[in-house]
Design a protein around this motif. Structure first.
Motif, PDB file in Angstrom:
ATOM      1  N   ASP A 137       0.836  -1.200   0.000  1.00 28.77           N
ATOM      2  CA  ASP A 137       0.000   0.000   0.000  1.00 28.77           C
ATOM      3  C   ASP A 137       0.881   1.264   0.000  1.00 28.77           C
ATOM      4  O   ASP A 137       0.573   2.248  -0.690  1.00 28.77           O
ATOM      5  CB  ASP A 137      -0.899   0.001   1.236  1.00 28.77           C
ATOM      6  N   ARG A 166       2.216   1.751  -3.488  1.00 26.94           N
ATOM      7  CA  ARG A 166       1.219   2.259  -4.443  1.00 26.94           C
ATOM      8  C   ARG A 166       0.978   3.755  -4.230  1.00 26.94           C
ATOM      9  O   ARG A 166       0.811   4.494  -5.194  1.00 26.94           O
ATOM     10  CB  ARG A 166      -0.106   1.498  -4.271  1.00 26.94           C
ATOM     11  N   SER A 179      -7.876   3.182   1.996  1.00 27.81           N
ATOM     12  CA  SER A 179      -7.832   1.719   1.977  1.00 27.81           C
ATOM     13  C   SER A 179      -8.999   1.092   2.729  1.00 27.81           C
ATOM     14  O   SER A 179      -8.943  -0.086   3.078  1.00 27.81           O
ATOM     15  CB  SER A 179      -6.500   1.237   2.591  1.00 27.81           C
ATOM     16  N   GLN A 229     -10.409  -2.002   1.166  1.00 28.20           N
ATOM     17  CA  GLN A 229      -9.495  -3.123   1.354  1.00 28.20           C
ATOM     18  C   GLN A 229      -9.589  -3.656   2.771  1.00 28.20           C
ATOM     19  O   GLN A 229      -9.615  -4.877   2.993  1.00 28.20           O
ATOM     20  CB  GLN A 229      -8.073  -2.669   1.046  1.00 28.20           C
TER      21      GLN A 229
END
Length: 954
Positions: free
Chosen positions: A18, A21, A327, A330
């Motif tokens: 993460d 990214r 996130s 996720q």
């Protein structure tokens, strides 16, 4: 079987991917944590490398010798010394009696069979390419193996003949000479050839020339005496190399002969404090090695580190919250697939762990590289060479762990917040409504009141700065805890604002979880800046009030104190050529003794003089008592206070501190009064009538005369002073005139014309001149003057009165810029979080026809709102500690003033002035420029057009 290790390994992998990214957000947080680590690690490496080991110190101080013997100038009487040999005191306390002085024969303490090198130092005015330069002359056989390490040869070779010298690189650079040039000294025609360049590792800026023993100083002293000028003083020490070295017992035995010993063996293996007699002597503390000093230093370091961690956590916390919100789907999937809340917390905490480890590695590596690259420049700035490049792995590891801990702490709140969201809310992007904590603001209010009470106690009752600082810190933490509630109060202002700022303010209030940390970070930065700025501005105002000008604004003084004023005519001409001179007033000084005696007297063949205060005019507190003693002891504290404040005999005296001659007595004409701005027709008339004028009433006796005592036997005068008796000498009375109204005399205590001095049988020599100017001399004119005076050898002391200079303005400006950068950074993080949270709202605005600029405007106001709230709260919180510290200082100074009056000391009878000044200019910049700059920056970097997307299917 799955264990916690497997779950954390998976969480770290997810966090690492993460972070990769979201490179922009990760780089921001990494830089935020790595920069302090870089600074602290670089400081640690620099400090440790510059901190010489005992062995390195000995190599630079005594070379390869085992000890250095130094004369304590105690006439051979026994002394006590520190193990390092850097301080000493005579064993016997002679009190008010005569303290033994005089040189000691160092050779009698040298053991048989030892190798000895003499190391002598003196000073001389050496010839240069530009003129003359005052420098140190050192006579040491530097090429001898015993002396290796004291000097570092850079170019050429060591002197081998009596007419050869080598010079420090700084001397060569300053003088314009090179290896191969010749150098001599003023009044000394013997030339020396420079055969090498060297440096002193501990003093890179030393102006020094090295010669062989007895090759320079002794011939130069004879030449000076032949010219009728006093010979410069010199000192000699011995470098001794002896088999077995010098133990502490040996050092103490040599101390009985009045000799200080700097022993390599003792420095490398020092005795305990209980074995050092000097530390047991009254008045000799050893605080720097005490546990209290270590505890105080540790507390200071811990406070700084703790505040730095708090600042980083407050700034980095919202950034981790951004990552957690981006996130959330996720994280919702993790929960939907059986993940517990602990797993979600582990994923978010792993983000802090990954960023913290990366920041630790980056900061440490950059610190190593930066310190190595900048080492030569740092050495030049510090004026000394480092020792070995000292890397302390445990210290660097501790600093690196601090980065990891900071990253984890910054991710704690976002991790807990993310784990509390339901799976449905995470997957759909919806957020429930949670009521703000009602306990936290109460705790914050209690901390604010408690901290304020502690700070008030410290400033009003106690004298401990640490109490004020601690109370202020607690109060500031209380304000931080109250920040969410205060943010809610700010939201009430939205009803009077236009659309865009109203939306930004309400969005900040609704999302206090991301707004409060950013506001708290800005608050902490601004509070520190305001506290230091307020304290600095207050100290500046006090210094401005206490500043004592040496001359009227724009006036210039140029005096020559050496060689009987030989350079005075050339100095006067140089000043008139380079500065905008209006009036020149020439001054001379009274000299007792042979030509070339210094203004303050002393030296072979040199006497001195005193301005006599008649016995009837002596302050009762300062009357000399035969045999010594304090005359003020027979008075009560109240009587002493009354004498100092009401009796004219005890009035403060401007005793010529700004004029380097005895009693501030100058010889000149009425032009001096004009330059000094003293308008008194009576004084000018008195000078014309052959009188001496004075500004101090007690100097004039009942007959209207002022007595000047000529002292030719200074040895007898010193002995009389030791016994509380007046110095023997002839008193020459001169008719005097008292200048009424007590005008500011700038150190001038008495003035008479050359004719008056001649009539009184006093010898005068040129001393210099005072100049008034048409306008303030600029920097270019002053530099030209300095360059011309340098050709004369730098003997002239020139002062241009520029008035009080604010030395804290640059510091305050730097603090303001720092606070602005921190504020903009914190507000930018909060704005990024706001944009992530408000993406759906922005799309809705675009869908209903809002203009494209609304997105940019809303972003700017979101950033400005956070900055404004932090600046307002920080400004209010920062004034408290500054006020507390100033009140504490006022109490200390008032107490000292009252004690001084009660003891009968000669102090200024004006009570101390300790103002508290609020730096409104700095506050204005913080309150207006910083929020405005943050808002404009956020608006400029925000895209005005966003992609219109379909509503997510839930």
């Amino acid at each position: 079987m799955k264990t916690w290790f497997h779950s954390w390994r998976a969480a770290i992998r997810i966090a690492r991917r993460d972070a990769w990214r979201a490179k922009g957000r990760s780089a921001l947080v990494l830089a935020m944590i790595a920069l302090p680590i870089l600074g602290v690690s670089a400081f640690d490496l620099t400090y440790r490398s510059s901190e010489l080991s005992p062995a390195e110190k000995m190599d630079r101080s005594i070379g390869a010798a085992d000890a250095r013997f130094l004369d304590a100038q105690s006439g051979g009487t026994p002394i006590y010394q520190t193990p390092a040999g850097d301080n000493y005191a005579q064993v016997k306390d002679f009190g008010d009696g005569v303290w033994p002085t005089g040189r000691t024969d160092l050779g009698r303490a040298v053991p048989a069979g030892a190798t000895v090198l003499t190391d002598s130092t003196g000073s001389a005015r050496l010839t240069t390419r530009h003129g003359l330069l005052q420098a140190e002359v050192r006579e040491l056989r530097a090429g001898d193996p015993v002396a290796r390490g004291i000097m570092t040869l850079l170019e050429g070779r060591y002197p081998e003949k009596s007419d050869e010298v080598m010079a420090t690189s700084h001397f060569l650079e300053t003088s314009g000479l090179t290896v191969g040039s010749t150098v001599s000294a003023r009044n000394f025609d013997r030339p020396y050839r420079i055969v090498g360049a060297y440096e002193l590792p501990d003093e890179l800026t030393a102006l020094q020339v090295n010669a062989l023993p007895a090759a320079f100083l002794a011939p130069y002293a004879k030449a000076m005496e032949k010219s009728g000028l006093p010979a410069p003083e010199s000192s000699t020490s011995y470098l001794v190399k002896h088999r077995g070295g010098f133990t502490w017992n040996t050092v103490q035995r040599i101390n009985t002969q009045g000799i200080v010993v700097m022993s390599r063996a003792v420095v490398l293996d020092p005795p305990s404090d209980s074995e050092v007699p000097l530390y047991k002597k009254e008045g000799w503390g050893n605080y720097h090695t005490s546990a209290a000093a270590g505890a105080a230093e540790l507390a200071a370091v811990g406070t700084v580190v703790g505040l730095a961690m708090l600042e980083i956590c407050l700034l980095a916390g919202p950034a981790f919250a951004v990552g957690a919100r981006r996130s959330r789907r996720q994280l919702g999937l993790v929960g939907a697939n059986g993940g517990a809340r602990s797993h979600i917390r582990a994923i978010v905490l792993s983000g802090g762990l990954v960023i913290g480890v990366a920041a630790a590695l980056v900061g440490t590596v950059l610190a190593l590289i930066l310190t190595l690259v900048l080492e030569p420049y740092l050495e030049e700035m510090m004026g000394q060479r480092f020792g070995a490049f000292d890397i302390r792995p445990l210290e660097l590891l501790g600093i690196a762990l601090l980065a990891v801990l900071t990253g984890l702490l910054a991710a704690v709140v976002p991790a807990v917040t993310a784990s509390r969201q339901t799976v449905l809310a995470s997957l759909t992007g919806r957020r429930g409504v949670r009521r703000s904590s009602r306990v936290l603001p109460l705790i914050g209010l209690g901390a604010l009141l408690l901290g304020g009470a502690i700070a008030l106690y410290g400033s009003v009752v106690s004298d401990q700065f640490i109490i004020v600082a601690g109370g202020s810190a607690i109060a500031e933490l209380g304000v931080v805890a109250m920040t969410p509630a205060l943010v809610g109060l700010f939201g009430r202002l939205g009803r009077w604002l236009p659309l865009a700022p109203r939306l930004a303010l309400r969005d900040a209030v609704r999302n206090r979880g991301r707004t409060a940390p950013a506001v708290a970070a800005v608050l902490a930065a601004i509070a520190g800046t305001v506290a230091v700025s307020t304290y600095g501005a207050s100290r500046d105002a006090q210094a401005r009030a206490e500043y004592e000008a040496m001359l009227p604004h724009g006036a210039v003084s140029a005096v020559v104190m050496e060689e009987g004023g030989r350079d005075v005519p050339a100095v006067r001409e140089a000043v008139e050529r380079n500065l905008p001179v209006d009036v020149r007033a020439d001054i001379a000084r009274v000299q007792v003794g042979k030509p070339g005696c210094p203004p303050w007297g002393g030296g072979p063949g040199c006497g001195r003089y005193e301005l006599v205060i008649p016995k009837a005019n002596e302050c009762p507190l300062h009357v000399r008592i035969p045999g010594g003693g304090d005359a003020s002891e027979k008075y009560t504290p109240e009587q002493r206070r009354k004498l100092l404040t009401e009796d004219w005999r005890c009035e403060p005296n401007d005793n010529g501190g700004n004029i380097p001659v005895e009693g501030g007595l100058l010889v000149g004409d009425a032009k001096i009064l004009k330059v000094l701005g003293i308008r008194d027709a009576g004084a000018e008339k008195a000078l014309a009538e052959g009188k001496i004028i004075t500004f101090h009433r007690p100097l004039i006796d009942g007959n209207g005369t002022l007595g000047i005592k000529v002292i030719t036997d200074t040895v007898a005068a010193d002995k009389a002073a030791e016994n509380g008796l007046p110095a023997p000498g002839e008193i020459r009375p001169i008719p005097a005139h008292l200048v009424q109204g007590a005008p500011k005399s700038y150190g001038l205590q008495a003035l008479m014309t050359p004719a008056t001095a001649q009539a009184a049988g006093l010898t005068t020599v040129p001393f210099g001149s005072y100049f008034s100017t048409d306008r303030m001399p600029d920097e270019e004119q002053r530099q030209k003057l300095d360059a011309e005076l340098a050709k004369l050898g730098g003997s002239a002391d020139v002062h241009v009165e520029t008035g009080f200079t604010d030395e804290t303005s640059i510091v305050l400006l730097s603090l303001t810029v720092f606070a602005g950068l921190v504020t903009i950074g914190a507000a930018a993080i909060a704005t990024g979080l706001a944009q992530a949270d408000a993406e759906a709202d922005l799309k809705t605005l675009a869908a209903v026809g809002a203009p494209p600029r609304v997105r940019r405007t809303l972003s700017g106001f979101q950033c400005g709102v956070v900055a404004t709230m932090g600046v307002v709260l920080g400004s209010a919180a920062g004034i408290l500690p500054a006020m507390g510290l100033r009140l504490t200082e006022e109490r200390e100074q008032v107490r000292y003033y009252e004690e001084a009056l009660a003891e009968g000391w000669s102090v200024d009878i004006t009570p101390p002035y300790v103002p508290i000044v609020v730096p409104w200019q700095t506050l204005t910049v913080l309150l207006v420029a910083v929020p405005l700059g943050a808002a404009l920056l956020a608006a400029l970097v925000t895209r005005s057009r966003g992609a219109v997307a379909r509503r997510a299917v839930t």
